[in-house]
Design a protein around this motif. Structure first.
Motif: not given
Lengths: 315, 66
Positions: A15-17, A119, A3, B12, A116, A57, A60-61, A112, A13, A19-20, A1, B16
């Motif tokens: 817009p910045v998208e 269940l 930028d 990116r 989960m 599980t 995790l949930f 979710l 440059a 990331g995951f 991050m 993603r």
């Protein structure tokens, strides 16, 4: 991050998208790690064998549910996150993620995770997780946080539920032990956050969040830290006399409570001039110790449970 | 002629999409694993294979027509 700039996610440059990782950051991974630990302890110390995969599980949930409530919190608090130094790098104020995306992600993951967990473990655990998400997102974030200096006290319940959810995931019902684990985190939260607020005061003030330090001053906050720490001690020790406690827990708890009480006493004795002179060294050290306090308490629960098969843990 | 270097935005997006793909694959694996555990640890299950099994027919009630 790197930028990110003040242009709301724009660089020269374009817009910045996001990331995951920016979407993962919405789930507050650091809070999730604490939830994983306490929920796992709640599940493992329960007197019921749970299949390892079901346990994995379930935890995790539970963590995903906590992450979902974190995303909902970031959606709601985007305006004050922009003001506070500690939070202005978060994905929404940085302009990387749109508030609507955070809301959508939070709601989807809430549904979710509850479904989960119901269940994987049982309906009761799922319902308790749903209540936890509701409590954190609605009761704490939307209602208490901006309206009362007691926000931390009642809102702390949201962080206290995970070990109880873990216990219920294993046993299907709430018990005294689950309530005491809840109470341990619930009573620990106010002195933990107030010691942080003592040296982060300017930020909360700027954001208009009515932390006790802002509304009643630091003297009152210091008094509150001592009183709540004194109230915490019997809650922490009481768990030692139940089926999840034992001599190891009790010894660890006695030492940690003595340390925390000593820290709270030192905070109480100081005035603002002394604290400012040494850069809030005591407050910072007590804040760090409080994290260790909680971690070692739950570690001791785990040690008691782990030693039981060898006839050593528990009473 | 050299191609234009790939814009950072595509990297990116790729990251993603890859992340989301892995999460979805993980979720499918999780549901599959959970199903296997639930089925193998649960009560014995009976498959119905369209073959008449007289032992499953309810016994006639005394005084009834059946």
């Amino acid at each position: 991050m790197s930028d990110i700039n003040a242009n709301g996610g724009m660089t020269e440059a374009g817009p910045v998208e996001a990331g995951f990782g920016d979407y993962v950051a919405l789930l507050k991974p650091r809070v999730m790690s604490l939830v994983v630990f306490t929920a796992l302890v709640g599940l493992l110390v329960a007197p019921v064998h749970v299949h390892p995969f079901v346990a994995f599980t379930s935890v995790l949930f539970i963590a995903l549910g906590a992450g979902a409530s974190g995303a909902l919190n970031m959606w709601w608090d985007a305006d004050i996150d922009q003001v506070m130094r500690r939070t202005k790098g978060r994905p929404i104020p940085a302009g990387l993620v749109q508030p609507g995306e955070a809301l959508g992600l939070g709601l989807a993951l809430s549904g979710l995770s509850v479904m989960m967990l119901s269940l994987a473990a049982n309906i009761m655990a799922g319902a308790l997780l749903a209540f936890t998400i509701f409590f954190y997102a609605v009761v704490y974030s939307m209602w208490l946080k901006r309206s009362t200096p007691q926000n931390i006290v009642i809102g702390g319940a949201a962080g206290a539920f995970p070990p109880m959810v873990g216990w219920v995931a294993a046993t299907g019902s709430v018990s005294l032990e689950a309530c005491l684990m809840f109470l341990l985190i619930f009573m620990w939260t106010p002195p933990h956050f107030w010691s942080l607020a003592l040296f982060m005061n300017s930020d909360y003030e700027k954001a208009g969040v009515p932390m006790l330090t802002v509304t009643h001053g630091k003297r009152v906050t210091r008094n509150h830290i001592l009183v709540y720490t004194i109230a915490l001690v019997p809650c922490a020790l009481a768990a030692g006399f139940t089926s999840i406690g034992g001599p190891i827990y009790l010894a660890v708890s006695a030492l940690l409570n003595a340390g925390f009480l000593w820290g709270a006493w030192r905070i109480w004795r100081r005035d603002e001039a002394v604290a400012e002179a040494d850069g809030y060294a005591t407050e910072k050290s007590v804040f760090k110790f409080s994290i260790l306090y909680l971690f070692l308490h739950f570690g001791a629960f785990l040690a008691e449970a782990a030693l039981k098969p060898w006839g050593m843990g528990g009473w | 002629m050299a191609f234009k270097p790939e814009h950072e935005i595509y990297k990116r997006r790729f990251g993603r999409n890859l992340g989301l793909g892995l999460v979805l694959a993980g979720f499918v694996a999780l549901v599959f694993g959970l199903t296997v555990v639930k089925v193998t640890n649960g009560d014995p299950m009976q498959g119905f294979d369209h073959v008449v099994r007289p032992e499953m027919t309810p016994a006639p009630q005394p005084g009834g027509n059946g």
